[in-house]
Write an enzyme that holds these catalytic residues in place. Structure first.
Site, mmCIF file in Angstrom:
data_model
loop_
_atom_site.group_PDB
_atom_site.id
_atom_site.type_symbol
_atom_site.label_atom_id
_atom_site.label_comp_id
_atom_site.label_asym_id
_atom_site.label_seq_id
_atom_site.Cartn_x
_atom_site.Cartn_y
_atom_site.Cartn_z
ATOM 1 N N GLY A 49 0.815 -1.219 0.000
ATOM 2 C CA GLY A 49 0.000 0.000 0.000
ATOM 3 C C GLY A 49 0.847 1.267 0.000
ATOM 4 O O GLY A 49 0.560 2.228 -0.709
ATOM 5 N N CYS A 50 1.891 1.266 0.804
ATOM 6 C CA CYS A 50 2.748 2.443 0.907
ATOM 7 C C CYS A 50 3.504 2.685 -0.394
ATOM 8 O O CYS A 50 3.689 3.822 -0.829
ATOM 9 C CB CYS A 50 3.716 2.286 2.071
ATOM 10 S SG CYS A 50 2.864 2.116 3.661
#
Length: 161
Positions: A49-50
């Site tokens: 996600g990051c």
């Protein structure tokens, strides 16, 4: 408006910070005063996600640049990890390292989280849009990554262009 227990909110002056940054040197919010800043907090370098979030912001950096907006990502990772993360994914956003978690706490994004019944402390993915005067203009809490950078860009366009 007062800074609440969940951190600063719209209308508040964004708390200043001076932290080590990718590539060496320091990154200070006060030094960026006079132009808008997108400050996005994320949990950890090189997680799915990051990575997606940083890639999406990097992909739109040219559009943000045209409007004079600085993009700053922040996590508790070290400068060394930030440098590897940027190089691996060809990121163009600035990354600040808050290993002591003081800025994360000041902004109210260092919170208790829960996964599979286990409680732990971590970064709640949050983005602050800070105006040229240093005041918070918009806050996105509990960010869902897909399309987030584009949504922030649309908000910037609606406010300043």
């Amino acid at each position: 408006m007062a800074i609440s227990d969940i951190g600063p909110d719209i209308g508040d002056t964004a708390p200043d910070f001076s932290l080590p940054r990718d590539g060496g040197g320091t990154l200070s919010l006060l030094a960026l005063r006079g132009k808008p800043v997108v400050l996005f907090f994320y949990p950890k370098d090189d997680t799915s996600g990051c990575t997606q979030e940083a890639i999406e912001f990097s992909g739109l950096k040219g559009d943000f640049d045209k409007m004079g907006v600085t993009l700053v990502g922040m996590s508790p990772d070290s400068v060394k990890k930030h440098d590897k993360f940027k190089a691996k994914h060809e990121l163009s956003v600035d990354l600040a390292a808050d290993e002591e978690k003081t800025v994360l706490q000041t902004y109210g994004v260092w919170v208790q989280k829960s996964m599979y019944g286990r409680k732990y402390m971590g970064v709640e993915r949050t983005t602050f849009l800070i105006g040229p005067d240093g005041r918070i203009v918009h806050v996105w809490r509990k960010v869902k990554v897909p399309g987030h950078a584009a949504e922030v860009l649309q908000t910037v366009k609606s406010l300043w262009h």
